[in-house]
Design a protein around this motif. Structure first.
Motif, PDB file in Angstrom:
ATOM      1  N   UNK A  51      -0.108 -11.381   5.728  1.00  0.00           N
ATOM      2  CA  UNK A  51      -1.302 -12.228   5.734  1.00  0.00           C
ATOM      3  C   UNK A  51      -1.791 -12.466   7.164  1.00  0.00           C
ATOM      4  N   UNK A  52      -0.862 -12.692   8.087  1.00  0.00           N
ATOM      5  CA  UNK A  52      -1.225 -12.885   9.499  1.00  0.00           C
ATOM      6  C   UNK A  52      -1.936 -11.661  10.062  1.00  0.00           C
ATOM      7  N   UNK A  53      -1.347 -10.490   9.813  1.00  0.00           N
ATOM      8  CA  UNK A  53      -1.905  -9.260  10.376  1.00  0.00           C
ATOM      9  C   UNK A  53      -3.242  -8.919   9.721  1.00  0.00           C
ATOM     10  N   UNK A  54      -3.355  -9.193   8.436  1.00  0.00           N
ATOM     11  CA  UNK A  54      -4.615  -8.938   7.747  1.00  0.00           C
ATOM     12  C   UNK A  54      -5.722  -9.821   8.312  1.00  0.00           C
ATOM     13  N   UNK A  55      -5.404 -11.095   8.541  1.00  0.00           N
ATOM     14  CA  UNK A  55      -6.397 -12.012   9.114  1.00  0.00           C
ATOM     15  C   UNK A  55      -6.806 -11.582  10.518  1.00  0.00           C
ATOM     16  N   UNK A  56      -5.878 -10.972  11.247  1.00  0.00           N
ATOM     17  CA  UNK A  56      -6.168 -10.601  12.634  1.00  0.00           C
ATOM     18  C   UNK A  56      -6.876  -9.253  12.746  1.00  0.00           C
ATOM     19  N   UNK A  57      -6.458  -8.276  11.935  1.00  0.00           N
ATOM     20  CA  UNK A  57      -6.945  -6.900  12.123  1.00  0.00           C
ATOM     21  C   UNK A  57      -7.793  -6.381  10.956  1.00  0.00           C
ATOM     22  N   UNK A  58      -7.893  -7.145   9.876  1.00  0.00           N
ATOM     23  CA  UNK A  58      -8.697  -6.697   8.746  1.00  0.00           C
ATOM     24  C   UNK A  58      -7.861  -6.032   7.687  1.00  0.00           C
ATOM     25  N   UNK A  59      -8.178  -6.323   6.434  1.00  0.00           N
ATOM     26  CA  UNK A  59      -7.388  -5.826   5.327  1.00  0.00           C
ATOM     27  C   UNK A  59      -7.343  -4.320   5.208  1.00  0.00           C
ATOM     28  N   UNK A  60      -8.395  -3.636   5.620  1.00  0.00           N
ATOM     29  CA  UNK A  60      -8.428  -2.182   5.484  1.00  0.00           C
ATOM     30  C   UNK A  60      -7.518  -1.457   6.441  1.00  0.00           C
ATOM     31  N   UNK A  61      -6.988  -2.158   7.448  1.00  0.00           N
ATOM     32  CA  UNK A  61      -6.164  -1.499   8.464  1.00  0.00           C
ATOM     33  C   UNK A  61      -4.681  -1.808   8.294  1.00  0.00           C
ATOM     34  N   UNK A  62      -4.336  -2.745   7.410  1.00  0.00           N
ATOM     35  CA  UNK A  62      -2.958  -3.244   7.323  1.00  0.00           C
ATOM     36  C   UNK A  62      -2.370  -2.951   5.943  1.00  0.00           C
ATOM     37  N   UNK A  63      -1.136  -2.472   5.924  1.00  0.00           N
ATOM     38  CA  UNK A  63      -0.420  -2.253   4.669  1.00  0.00           C
ATOM     39  C   UNK A  63       0.943  -2.918   4.726  1.00  0.00           C
ATOM     40  N   UNK A  64       1.594  -3.019   3.577  1.00  0.00           N
ATOM     41  CA  UNK A  64       2.943  -3.584   3.533  1.00  0.00           C
ATOM     42  C   UNK A  64       3.835  -2.680   2.700  1.00  0.00           C
ATOM     43  N   UNK A  65       5.106  -2.553   3.123  1.00  0.00           N
ATOM     44  CA  UNK A  65       6.037  -1.648   2.459  1.00  0.00           C
ATOM     45  C   UNK A  65       7.419  -2.277   2.427  1.00  0.00           C
ATOM     46  N   UNK A  66       8.082  -2.182   1.277  1.00  0.00           N
ATOM     47  CA  UNK A  66       9.437  -2.722   1.143  1.00  0.00           C
ATOM     48  C   UNK A  66      10.077  -2.134  -0.109  1.00  0.00           C
ATOM     49  N   UNK A  67      11.335  -2.464  -0.316  1.00  0.00           N
ATOM     50  CA  UNK A  67      12.117  -1.847  -1.375  1.00  0.00           C
ATOM     51  C   UNK A  67      11.712  -2.207  -2.788  1.00  0.00           C
ATOM     52  N   UNK A  68      10.906  -3.264  -2.977  1.00  0.00           N
ATOM     53  CA  UNK A  68      10.501  -3.632  -4.335  1.00  0.00           C
ATOM     54  C   UNK A  68       9.336  -2.786  -4.840  1.00  0.00           C
ATOM     55  N   UNK A  69       8.669  -2.088  -3.953  1.00  0.00           N
ATOM     56  CA  UNK A  69       7.546  -1.253  -4.371  1.00  0.00           C
ATOM     57  C   UNK A  69       8.063   0.016  -5.023  1.00  0.00           C
ATOM     58  N   UNK A  70       7.357   0.547  -6.011  1.00  0.00           N
ATOM     59  CA  UNK A  70       7.750   1.838  -6.602  1.00  0.00           C
ATOM     60  C   UNK A  70       7.749   2.932  -5.535  1.00  0.00           C
ATOM     61  N   UNK A  71       8.614   3.925  -5.724  1.00  0.00           N
ATOM     62  CA  UNK A  71       8.720   5.002  -4.750  1.00  0.00           C
ATOM     63  C   UNK A  71       7.404   5.712  -4.493  1.00  0.00           C
ATOM     64  N   UNK A  79       2.080   7.917   3.820  1.00  0.00           N
ATOM     65  CA  UNK A  79       1.130   8.987   4.088  1.00  0.00           C
ATOM     66  C   UNK A  79      -0.168   8.437   4.678  1.00  0.00           C
ATOM     67  N   UNK A  80      -0.652   7.315   4.110  1.00  0.00           N
ATOM     68  CA  UNK A  80      -1.873   6.697   4.643  1.00  0.00           C
ATOM     69  C   UNK A  80      -1.660   6.222   6.072  1.00  0.00           C
ATOM     70  N   UNK A  81      -0.471   5.712   6.362  1.00  0.00           N
ATOM     71  CA  UNK A  81      -0.152   5.253   7.707  1.00  0.00           C
ATOM     72  C   UNK A  81      -0.052   6.432   8.678  1.00  0.00           C
ATOM     73  N   UNK A  82       0.573   7.498   8.216  1.00  0.00           N
ATOM     74  CA  UNK A  82       0.742   8.674   9.068  1.00  0.00           C
ATOM     75  C   UNK A  82      -0.611   9.299   9.409  1.00  0.00           C
ATOM     76  N   UNK A  83      -1.532   9.281   8.437  1.00  0.00           N
ATOM     77  CA  UNK A  83      -2.835   9.923   8.643  1.00  0.00           C
ATOM     78  C   UNK A  83      -3.863   8.988   9.281  1.00  0.00           C
ATOM     79  N   UNK A  84      -3.497   7.721   9.491  1.00  0.00           N
ATOM     80  CA  UNK A  84      -4.389   6.810  10.190  1.00  0.00           C
ATOM     81  C   UNK A  84      -5.292   5.989   9.298  1.00  0.00           C
ATOM     82  N   UNK A  85      -5.190   6.153   7.986  1.00  0.00           N
ATOM     83  CA  UNK A  85      -5.980   5.296   7.101  1.00  0.00           C
ATOM     84  C   UNK A  85      -5.536   3.836   7.245  1.00  0.00           C
ATOM     85  N   UNK A  86      -4.228   3.663   7.410  1.00  0.00           N
ATOM     86  CA  UNK A  86      -3.669   2.366   7.768  1.00  0.00           C
ATOM     87  C   UNK A  86      -3.175   2.447   9.209  1.00  0.00           C
ATOM     88  N   UNK A  87      -3.370   1.385   9.949  1.00  0.00           N
ATOM     89  CA  UNK A  87      -2.941   1.409  11.354  1.00  0.00           C
ATOM     90  C   UNK A  87      -1.810   0.443  11.649  1.00  0.00           C
TER      91      UNK A  87
END
Length: 731
Positions: A539-559, A567-575
């Motif tokens: 939430x902090x990072x989204x407020x600072x940099x915009x929702x389209x640039x920030x993602x979240x990843x952890x073990x509860x998410x499906x593989x 992949x989106x992070x590697x290609x720059x869709x997420x920063x």
């Protein structure tokens, strides 16, 4: 190591040690058929009725023997009352004084009680407190009769300064006319009063501690001058007043703790010797070095370093033997271990055999596949991925390909350890990050699908001293890559208070302006009073940099979702990618040039170094920001400062080993999976050698541990082997 922190981990040993002396031993169902006092239900102890027993059972304490392994966090010396004027905020004290005032008071619909006591010597003049306030926020029957004005009382508890008044909340009342004792301080168990717990444990010691079995048989104990485990437990629960020294107890391991450390090291050494014995006589497929090795070395888009070439020579040479290779490949973050492993895969495939490449997470297995696929295609290797994220049809197809030999290199997770997996001809098992896979898991995989034993290569980016590596890694041969590829620029590492968010945001923004990517790592998924979680930081990072640039990843998410995010992070869709330590091992995003580790004081040095290795992998300048909560302890500050001062993984691992022991170094989470809760091989090297000598003597006279006096040792080793697999930590 302080007594309290050292003992806090002991609960993990409770069940197994009770039955045969240490982790991996008999459980109640495996003990001799005649029940012992250790087996008696917890409710047979004084003060433990059905309700209290239910609270203890919730925590895993079901029998008298279980309670023997609820070890104290420390001790309260109640023998010497402290003068009221000497009290300090935070101290545990025993105080004797005269009741001057006592009253009941209403509090939230209930009645509380408070009393104020003063020194018995009214004429003395001192600086400091002049009275002590005792308060019970929920009154206990009988308090008004105990605390009568003018009566002398003795109480114990922890002092807090409340608005300038020394205060103890819910103190323990002691008999004023009897000498005090040294009382063990046990972990709090909801629903169980402190006095009740102390009384029950003491009864368990008096009743059953002599029945706790030992791994070292009596005759050998007598010969070498070693006491029984039961005697050590009794000394920990009931310390000798004549020799007790509170400061010494807190700072140095006692002889009793040393005895428990020796017991678990003997188990460790016996288990390792059992493993080696079980592999004697096994035959592996030999694989020729050329032309596969030379061809594989030339297939990479970079030239191998001299250190990598030396490693290739050692590994490829071992693969030419019919003696199964058992080798540990260790090196710092980013030194190029995966390339060495890939050359080994090519050598095995040239002999028409298969390689399994075990990764600790699905994320890393998929990434290894993406990274290695171009090289595999160049070498003509057929690559497959087998993880728990496969669909039913994909899983069935991969199972068929593995069984028929239609795939040469299989990358996967612990899903490969399932019973349905079969191989046409398994020649090599590679385990990436040893601390995520237990010995039992590796052995189970290594004996499936072929009449020959596969070779084993274990890789770790947590380098440790050679003398300790050869012990802790069960006698594996050691290959070390001691240099990194040229062009790697060390990340600039800084400590920043978590209260100062503006500098963190500025550095991330600068990194993104340089077309970089930012990792932000949190100690938990969900925030709590103590932990900063992914949810809050996202939430902090989204407020600072915009929702389209920030993602979240952890073990509860499906593989599938995790892979898409990476992949989106590697290609720059997420920063900016906010996550847990699922990002710790091997994640490779070349554009990543900054990593922020929230509450860095909650991570070990080796783990922080792993995280720091995620940035600057393309040779660009990079930064690692270690945020910390305040106040920061002196030890934590010193630990983080070491990381700021050096990029040398060997030095950091040695320091982490000294500070936190092998459990933290290899990523264990207080699970007891290391089998080392009392011993610290970095500190106890002499004890380690003694344990090895004792294990040799036991095995020397009874290689199969079949003699009756070795029954506890045999049962302990068997269970150690069954339970050696470390719990998967998906973040």
């Amino acid at each position: 190591m302080r007594c309290e922190s050292k003992l806090r981990a002991a609960f993990a040993l409770t069940k197994s040690v009770t039955s045969a002396g240490i982790d991996g031993s008999l459980n109640p169902g495996e003990r001799a058929s005649v029940p012992t006092l250790l087996d008696h239900p917890i409710e047979t102890l004084p003060g433990i009725g059905p309700a209290t027993g239910a609270h203890l059972r919730k925590r895993g304490y079901e029998s008298v023997g279980d309670l023997l392994w609820l070890l104290p966090r420390g001790y309260d010396d109640q023998r010497r009352p402290a003068p009221i004027h000497t009290l300090q905020d935070g101290d545990y004290v025993v105080v004797e004084g005269v009741v001057r005032r006592a009253r009941s008071f209403p509090r939230g619909g209930r009645m509380g009680f408070e009393a104020r006591i003063e020194p018995m010597d009214e004429t003395s003049e001192h600086d400091g407190y002049r009275e002590l306030k005792l308060v019970w926020f929920q009154s206990i029957p009988g308090l008004a009769r105990r605390f009568v004005e003018g009566e002398t009382v003795r109480v114990a508890g922890r002092v807090h300064d409340y608005r300038g008044t020394a205060t103890i909340a819910h103190p323990e009342t002691l008999a004023a006319d009897t000498p005090g004792a040294i009382e063990p301080r046990y972990p709090e168990i909801p629903g169980v009063r402190r006095k009740t717990l102390r009384r029950a444990v003491r009864a368990a010691v008096d009743r059953a501690v002599a029945e706790v079995p030992d791994l070292i048989p009596p005759a050998l104990r007598a010969e070498v001058g070693v006491g029984a485990v039961g005697e050590a437990l009794a000394a920990i629960h009931v310390p000798d007043p004549a020799t007790f020294d509170e400061e010494s107890e807190a700072e140095q391991p006692t002889p009793a703790h040393g005895r428990l450390a020796l017991e678990e090291l003997v188990l460790w050494e016996l288990a390792l010797r059992s493993r080696r014995a079980s592999e004697r006589g096994g035959v592996a497929r030999p694989f020729e070095i050329e032309p596969a090795v030379q061809s594989a070395c030339g297939a990479f888009p970079f030239e191998l370093t001299e250190a990598q070439q030396r490693a290739v020579t050692e590994v490829s040479g071992a693969l030419t033997s019919e003696t199964p290779m058992r080798r540990l490949l260790q090196g710092d973050v980013g030194c190029g271990k995966t390339a060495v492993a890939m050359v080994a895969c090519a050598q095995v495939a040239a002999g028409a055999a298969q390689t399994v490449f075990l990764a600790p997470t699905e994320l890393l297995a998929d990434q290894h596949a993406d990274t290695l696929r171009p090289t595999a295609e160049e070498l003509g290797l057929r690559l497959g991925v087998f993880t728990g994220a496969l669909s039913k049809d994909q899983r069935r197809s991969m199972l068929d390909r593995m069984a028929t030999g239609a795939v040469d290199v299989i990358l996967g997770t612990h899903a490969l350890l399932s019973g349905e997996v079969r191989f046409a001809d398994l020649g090599l098992v590679i385990v990436d990050e040893q601390h995520r896979f237990g010995v039992a898991q590796r052995l189970r995989l290594g004996t499936r699908g072929s009449t020959r034993r596969p070779h084993l290569l274990v890789m770790t980016a947590t380098p440790i001293p050679r003398s300790l590596a050869l012990v802790l890694y069960a006698g594996l041969e050691l290959t070390t890559i001691d240099a990194k590829p040229p062009g790697r620029v060390p990340a600039t590492t800084k400590m920043i208070s978590r209260a100062q968010r503006a500098p963190v945001f500025r550095q991330i923004e600068r990194a993104l302006e340089a077309e970089g990517r930012a990792f932000v790592v949190c100690p938990a998924i969900s925030s709590s009073d103590e932990l900063v979680g992914v949810d809050r930081v996202f939430d902090e990072m989204t407020a600072q940099f915009g929702g389209g640039r920030v993602g979240q990843i952890h073990g509860r998410l499906p593989g599938e979702e995790r892979r898409a995010l990476m992949q989106a992070f590697r290609e720059g869709e997420l920063q900016v990618l906010v996550g847990t330590t699922v990002l710790e091992v091997g994640v490779d995003v070349p554009a990543a040039n900054i990593i922020v580790v929230e509450q860095a004081e909650r991570f070990g040095l080796a783990q922080l170094h792993q995280l720091r290795g995620r940035v600057g992998r393309a040779g660009q300048r990079s930064a690692c920001l270690l945020t910390f909560g305040e106040p920061l302890s002196t030890e934590a500050e010193a630990r983080l400062q070491v990381l700021c001062d050096t990029d040398d993984g060997f030095r950091l691992a040695e320091r982490d080993f000294e500070l936190r022991g092998p459990g933290h170094l290899f990523g264990y989470r207080q699970s007891g999976a290391s089998g080392l809760q009392f011993a610290n091989p970095a500190r106890d090297r002499a004890l380690l050698k003694r344990a090895g000598d004792l294990a040799d003597r036991i095995i020397g006279v009874d290689p199969d541990l079949s003699a009756p006096e070795h029954a506890p040792a045999r049962a302990a080793v068997e269970r150690w082997e069954r339970n050696a697999a470390v719990r998967e930590d998906a973040g």
